[in-house]
Motif scaffolding. Structure first.
Motif, mmCIF file in Angstrom:
data_model
loop_
_atom_site.group_PDB
_atom_site.id
_atom_site.type_symbol
_atom_site.label_atom_id
_atom_site.label_comp_id
_atom_site.label_asym_id
_atom_site.label_seq_id
_atom_site.Cartn_x
_atom_site.Cartn_y
_atom_site.Cartn_z
ATOM 1 N N VAL A 9 31.389 -33.781 31.842
ATOM 2 C CA VAL A 9 31.739 -33.377 30.468
ATOM 3 C C VAL A 9 32.496 -32.056 30.477
ATOM 4 O O VAL A 9 33.456 -31.871 29.720
ATOM 5 C CB VAL A 9 30.460 -33.284 29.608
ATOM 6 N N ARG A 10 32.065 -31.121 31.387
ATOM 7 C CA ARG A 10 32.771 -29.840 31.468
ATOM 8 C C ARG A 10 34.201 -30.053 31.942
ATOM 9 O O ARG A 10 35.143 -29.431 31.423
ATOM 10 C CB ARG A 10 32.026 -28.897 32.413
ATOM 11 N N GLY A 11 34.347 -30.873 32.951
ATOM 12 C CA GLY A 11 35.694 -31.168 33.400
ATOM 13 C C GLY A 11 36.532 -31.806 32.304
ATOM 14 O O GLY A 11 37.706 -31.468 32.119
ATOM 15 N N TYR A 12 35.867 -32.695 31.564
ATOM 16 C CA TYR A 12 36.577 -33.338 30.450
ATOM 17 C C TYR A 12 36.948 -32.302 29.382
ATOM 18 O O TYR A 12 38.068 -32.311 28.844
ATOM 19 C CB TYR A 12 35.677 -34.421 29.860
ATOM 20 N N PHE A 13 35.970 -31.375 29.121
ATOM 21 C CA PHE A 13 36.231 -30.344 28.119
ATOM 22 C C PHE A 13 37.369 -29.422 28.558
ATOM 23 O O PHE A 13 38.275 -29.100 27.779
ATOM 24 C CB PHE A 13 34.954 -29.527 27.879
ATOM 25 N N CYS A 14 37.301 -28.989 29.835
ATOM 26 C CA CYS A 14 38.362 -28.095 30.333
ATOM 27 C C CYS A 14 39.720 -28.786 30.293
ATOM 28 O O CYS A 14 40.744 -28.171 29.952
ATOM 29 C CB CYS A 14 38.041 -27.642 31.755
ATOM 30 N N GLU A 15 39.714 -30.020 30.639
ATOM 31 C CA GLU A 15 40.969 -30.768 30.605
ATOM 32 C C GLU A 15 41.507 -30.853 29.180
ATOM 33 O O GLU A 15 42.708 -30.623 28.929
ATOM 34 C CB GLU A 15 40.732 -32.174 31.173
ATOM 35 N N LYS A 16 40.601 -31.139 28.234
ATOM 36 C CA LYS A 16 41.037 -31.228 26.835
ATOM 37 C C LYS A 16 41.443 -29.848 26.298
ATOM 38 O O LYS A 16 42.401 -29.727 25.520
ATOM 39 C CB LYS A 16 39.917 -31.816 25.976
ATOM 40 N N ARG A 17 40.673 -28.792 26.727
ATOM 41 C CA ARG A 17 41.016 -27.438 26.283
ATOM 42 C C ARG A 17 42.399 -27.029 26.774
ATOM 43 O O ARG A 17 43.226 -26.505 26.010
ATOM 44 C CB ARG A 17 39.969 -26.458 26.803
ATOM 45 N N ASP A 18 42.666 -27.283 28.060
ATOM 46 C CA ASP A 18 43.996 -26.964 28.590
ATOM 47 C C ASP A 18 45.074 -27.770 27.877
ATOM 48 O O ASP A 18 46.168 -27.255 27.596
ATOM 49 C CB ASP A 18 44.036 -27.240 30.088
ATOM 50 N N ALA A 19 44.714 -29.003 27.584
ATOM 51 C CA ALA A 19 45.683 -29.842 26.866
ATOM 52 C C ALA A 19 45.921 -29.289 25.466
ATOM 53 O O ALA A 19 47.063 -29.282 24.967
ATOM 54 C CB ALA A 19 45.176 -31.280 26.807
ATOM 55 N N CYS A 20 44.844 -28.800 24.824
ATOM 56 C CA CYS A 20 44.992 -28.221 23.481
ATOM 57 C C CYS A 20 45.848 -26.951 23.522
ATOM 58 O O CYS A 20 46.676 -26.702 22.626
ATOM 59 C CB CYS A 20 43.619 -27.906 22.885
ATOM 60 N N ARG A 21 45.616 -26.145 24.587
ATOM 61 C CA ARG A 21 46.429 -24.944 24.704
ATOM 62 C C ARG A 21 47.915 -25.281 24.873
ATOM 63 O O ARG A 21 48.782 -24.641 24.288
ATOM 64 C CB ARG A 21 45.940 -24.106 25.887
ATOM 65 N N VAL A 22 48.179 -26.222 25.710
ATOM 66 C CA VAL A 22 49.571 -26.641 25.886
ATOM 67 C C VAL A 22 50.136 -27.153 24.570
ATOM 68 O O VAL A 22 51.272 -26.839 24.181
ATOM 69 C CB VAL A 22 49.668 -27.710 26.991
ATOM 70 N N LEU A 23 49.291 -27.942 23.872
ATOM 71 C CA LEU A 23 49.737 -28.497 22.593
ATOM 72 C C LEU A 23 49.981 -27.375 21.576
ATOM 73 O O LEU A 23 50.983 -27.396 20.829
ATOM 74 C CB LEU A 23 48.682 -29.477 22.059
ATOM 75 N N GLN A 24 49.070 -26.368 21.556
ATOM 76 C CA GLN A 24 49.249 -25.238 20.645
ATOM 77 C C GLN A 24 50.533 -24.470 20.963
ATOM 78 O O GLN A 24 51.307 -24.092 20.070
ATOM 79 C CB GLN A 24 48.046 -24.302 20.726
ATOM 80 N N LYS A 25 50.740 -24.201 22.275
ATOM 81 C CA LYS A 25 51.942 -23.473 22.672
ATOM 82 C C LYS A 25 53.200 -24.228 22.243
ATOM 83 O O LYS A 25 54.142 -23.640 21.692
ATOM 84 C CB LYS A 25 51.924 -23.277 24.191
ATOM 85 N N GLU A 26 53.181 -25.521 22.502
ATOM 86 C CA GLU A 26 54.346 -26.312 22.132
ATOM 87 C C GLU A 26 54.513 -26.354 20.618
ATOM 88 O O GLU A 26 55.649 -26.303 20.104
ATOM 89 C CB GLU A 26 54.205 -27.731 22.691
ATOM 90 N N MET A 27 53.388 -26.443 19.891
ATOM 91 C CA MET A 27 53.470 -26.504 18.435
ATOM 92 C C MET A 27 53.988 -25.167 17.868
ATOM 93 O O MET A 27 54.826 -25.151 16.956
ATOM 94 C CB MET A 27 52.097 -26.839 17.843
ATOM 95 N N LYS A 28 53.457 -24.033 18.434
ATOM 96 C CA LYS A 28 53.929 -22.734 17.978
ATOM 97 C C LYS A 28 55.420 -22.568 18.274
ATOM 98 O O LYS A 28 56.185 -22.049 17.453
ATOM 99 C CB LYS A 28 53.133 -21.625 18.651
ATOM 100 N N ALA A 29 55.821 -22.979 19.462
ATOM 101 C CA ALA A 29 57.243 -22.890 19.807
ATOM 102 C C ALA A 29 58.083 -23.751 18.863
ATOM 103 O O ALA A 29 59.159 -23.338 18.409
ATOM 104 C CB ALA A 29 57.449 -23.308 21.256
ATOM 105 N N TYR A 30 57.525 -24.920 18.591
ATOM 106 C CA TYR A 30 58.257 -25.823 17.691
ATOM 107 C C TYR A 30 58.385 -25.213 16.295
ATOM 108 O O TYR A 30 59.470 -25.224 15.694
ATOM 109 C CB TYR A 30 57.541 -27.167 17.632
ATOM 110 N N LEU A 31 57.258 -24.657 15.807
ATOM 111 C CA LEU A 31 57.297 -24.071 14.465
ATOM 112 C C LEU A 31 58.225 -22.856 14.414
ATOM 113 O O LEU A 31 58.998 -22.672 13.468
ATOM 114 C CB LEU A 31 55.878 -23.678 14.027
ATOM 115 N N ALA A 32 58.131 -21.992 15.475
ATOM 116 C CA ALA A 32 59.011 -20.819 15.508
ATOM 117 C C ALA A 32 60.476 -21.233 15.585
ATOM 118 O O ALA A 32 61.348 -20.656 14.901
ATOM 119 C CB ALA A 32 58.638 -19.932 16.696
ATOM 120 N N ARG A 33 60.711 -22.231 16.452
ATOM 121 C CA ARG A 33 62.080 -22.706 16.579
ATOM 122 C C ARG A 33 62.559 -23.301 15.262
ATOM 123 O O ARG A 33 63.704 -23.103 14.834
ATOM 124 C CB ARG A 33 62.167 -23.739 17.704
ATOM 125 N N ASN A 34 61.677 -24.021 14.632
ATOM 126 C CA ASN A 34 62.043 -24.644 13.354
ATOM 127 C C ASN A 34 62.301 -23.574 12.284
ATOM 128 O O ASN A 34 63.267 -23.676 11.504
ATOM 129 C CB ASN A 34 60.919 -25.592 12.921
#
Length: 606
Positions: free
Chosen positions: A490-515
């Motif tokens: 579960v921890r591995g799953y959580f860390c994987e999802k957390r890292d994925a969320c961070r990547v998603l947040q970074k991409e979303m912030k970049a997208y919003l800033a770019r937009n």
């Protein structure tokens, strides 16, 4: 002469000719059989004779009889008996006569009796059984001759005994009595063997044990085989076979007279008149007395013996090499008595048990899982019945009366050391470690275990207690391991999802800033374009206004000049009219001509 299996009476009565599913290849099995016979140094000619004898037995089963005159018999299918004579290489007429007639020698007088169809069928079946049994015995002798060389005949040997299991059918006859009698004897030997092994094991391990008792089946064996003080069932059967007027009914009467209510393992079947019950180790069996005497005699008449002796086939002559002594015994020429089937079976069984007692036996119990010969099909009731009939219940009782569970010290320590972790192993002294560990395991009775020289002996109750505790600890440890593993997963799953969320947040912030930047830039460009458009538009309007003012002024100037010109021309026209009154033109016409002329001049100037 070869026909379909369904046409032979001896093998088609079950209605099953082939095993369903195609798992048995008869052609391949036949080829293997011939190969095995070749290994036994039986050449093609001898194999051909074996198959001719077997073919003759099958053909004999198809011989049918019909009632003839004066209580005699006639052949319904004489072509079949001709085939039998041809296969066995005997005289056809002699074979025909010997099956439907019987020759007896009484006080030096020879009597020939005709047989009824039922008696002829019994004579036919007796010949078939004799041929088959003597061929089987001959094959056994040939196998022993090949595998047992002369120089090793008196040395150690390995023997294999394959026996029928205990039988209890809807109708049990003489054959089932013999088979169950053999199983009683062998079960007694097996029980004594197991009991002896138990005693030797306890003495070897120096275990304190009281005498173990088990239920012996000697009473049932005596009921069947004893001769004195009271004759057993076999002795009574042989005695009835010696009386000319004896029948199955008189045999049953003798059994009831001697044993009904007098023997604990014998009883009368009160629901069926022609049956008696024997209480075997595996259960009660009701035996039907029909044909008991005939099956016990099961001897060939002199005529059939003499006919077989005249065969031209060497194998038949070998099988009936003792025919003269058998014939003399029937005719009274010899002083010995013809031995019955049951008596012969008893003597053979006695020899077998003597051999088994002088050897060290190992036992293999074969269990048939189902009746349909299908995989992954386990019939519980059928298997339980086979275990009961094989005497396994008695074996289990003997083991359970002592210490049925045994572990070598090292195996016991490795298996159960988790129960008492405080006990440590000193070097490789597993016995001392077991001595220290076992008293610390709480048990109801201290006698539930004993520590031998090389093994730990446990009763069923102690074994169950140890296994329960071990299972609990293993389950608890397994649950902890599972919990840790699940946490890690579960921890591995959580860390994987957390890292994925961070990547998603970074991409979303970049997208919003770019937009946002894109929209801001587009707004700025739009603002600039509007500002420039307004500036240029103001200038354009100013220039347009100036241009329009200039054009207006020019038009006004031109209009003024035109009016001045027109006034001038009008004045000139009026003056011209005054001076030229004879001119027929009017003032407007003169003005028009002057205007046209003025425009032409202006055009020429331009």
């Amino acid at each position: 002469m070869i026909q379909e299996p369904t046409t032979y009476h001896y093998i088609n009565q079950s209605g099953i000719i082939q095993i369903p599913g195609g798992r048995v290849d008869d052609a391949e099995d036949f080829s293997r059989t011939k190969m095995a016979l070749s290994f036994l140094k039986l050449d093609e000619n001898k194999q051909r004779e074996i198959f001719r004898v077997l073919g003759g037995v099958l053909q004999l089963g198809n011989v049918e009889f019909a009632p003839g005159p004066h209580d005699s018999s006639e052949y319904k299918n004489p072509n079949v008996i001709a085939n039998v004579a041809k296969l066995l290489e005997v005289d056809e007429e002699k074979l025909k006569q010997s099956l439907v007639k019987r020759t007896m020698v009484v006080t030096n007088q020879t009597l020939t009796l005709t047989l009824k169809p039922e008696q002829a069928e019994e004579s036919r079946d007796a010949l078939s059984k004799t041929l088959y049994s003597r061929l089987f015995q001959w094959l056994v002798e040939m196998i022993n001759l090949v595998i047992c060389k002369a120089e090793t005949a008196n040395s150690a040997f390995i023997g294999i005994l394959d026996i029928f299991g205990f039988e209890n059918f809807k109708v049990n006859s003489f054959e089932q009595l013999c088979i169950n009698y053999a199983n009683e004897k062998l079960q007694q030997h097996f029980n004594h063997h197991i009991f002896k092994l138990e005693q030797e094991e306890y003495d070897k391990e120096k275990i304190n044990w009281s005498k173990i008792t088990f239920k012996d089946n000697q009473e049932t064996i005596d009921l069947i085989e004893q001769l004195k003080p009271k004759p057993g069932i076999i002795a009574l059967l042989d005695e009835q076979c010696r009386f000319p007027k004896a029948s199955d009914k008189t045999f049953l009467d003798q059994l009831l007279l001697n044993y009904e209510g007098k023997h604990g393992n014998f009883d009368k079947n009160k629901r069926v008149q022609n049956q008696f019950i024997i209480k075997h180790y595996a259960g009660d069996v009701s035996y039907t007395i029909t044909s008991f005497l005939d099956k016990n005699r099961d001897t060939l008449f002199i005529d059939l013996l003499n006919t077989m002796n005249t065969s031209k086939m060497s194998l038949i002559k070998t099988l009936f090499k003792d025919v003269q002594s058998d014939a003399d015994a029937q005719s009274g020429g010899a002083k010995k008595q013809v031995r019955s089937v049951a008596g012969f079976f008893r003597s053979q069984l006695g020899e077998l048990t003597s051999i088994l007692s002088s050897t060290y036996g190992h036992y293999v119990r074969c269990i048939k899982p189902n009746m349909v010969q299908a995989p992954d099909n386990f019939d519980d009731d059928m298997v339980l019945a086979q275990l009961r009939y094989a005497g396994m219940m008695e074996t289990i009782k003997i083991r359970r009366n002592g210490y049925p569970i045994r572990y070598p010290h090292d195996d016991f320590w490795k298996r159960y050391r988790m129960l008492v972790p405080a006990v440590a192993l000193s070097g490789t002294n597993y016995r001392k470690a077991c001595d220290d560990m076992l008293p610390k395991v709480q048990t109801e009775d201290p006698d539930d275990w004993q520590n031998g020289v090389t093994k730990v002996f446990l009763r069923e109750r102690m074994y169950a207690l140890l296994e329960d505790k071990r299972s609990y600890l293993l389950s608890f440890s397994a649950i902890k391991c599972q919990a840790f593993w699940r946490m890690a997963m579960v921890r591995g799953y959580f860390c994987e999802k957390r890292d994925a969320c961070r990547v998603l947040q970074k991409e979303m912030k970049a997208y919003l800033a770019r937009n946002h930047w894109t929209k801001a830039r587009e707004g700025s460009i739009l603002f600039q374009s509007v500002a420039r458009m307004l500036k240029i538009r103001g200038k354009f309007k100013s220039d347009l206004h100036k241009k329009r003012e200039e054009e207006r002024k020019k038009k006004e100037e031109a209009e003024r000049k035109r009016k001045e010109e027109e006034a001038r021309i009008r004045k000139m026209a009026e003056e011209f009219k005054k001076t030229h009154s004879s001119d027929p033109r009017s003032v407007e016409e003169i003005m028009k001509d002057l205007l046209n002329k003025s425009e032409e001049e202006r055009a020429e100037e331009e």
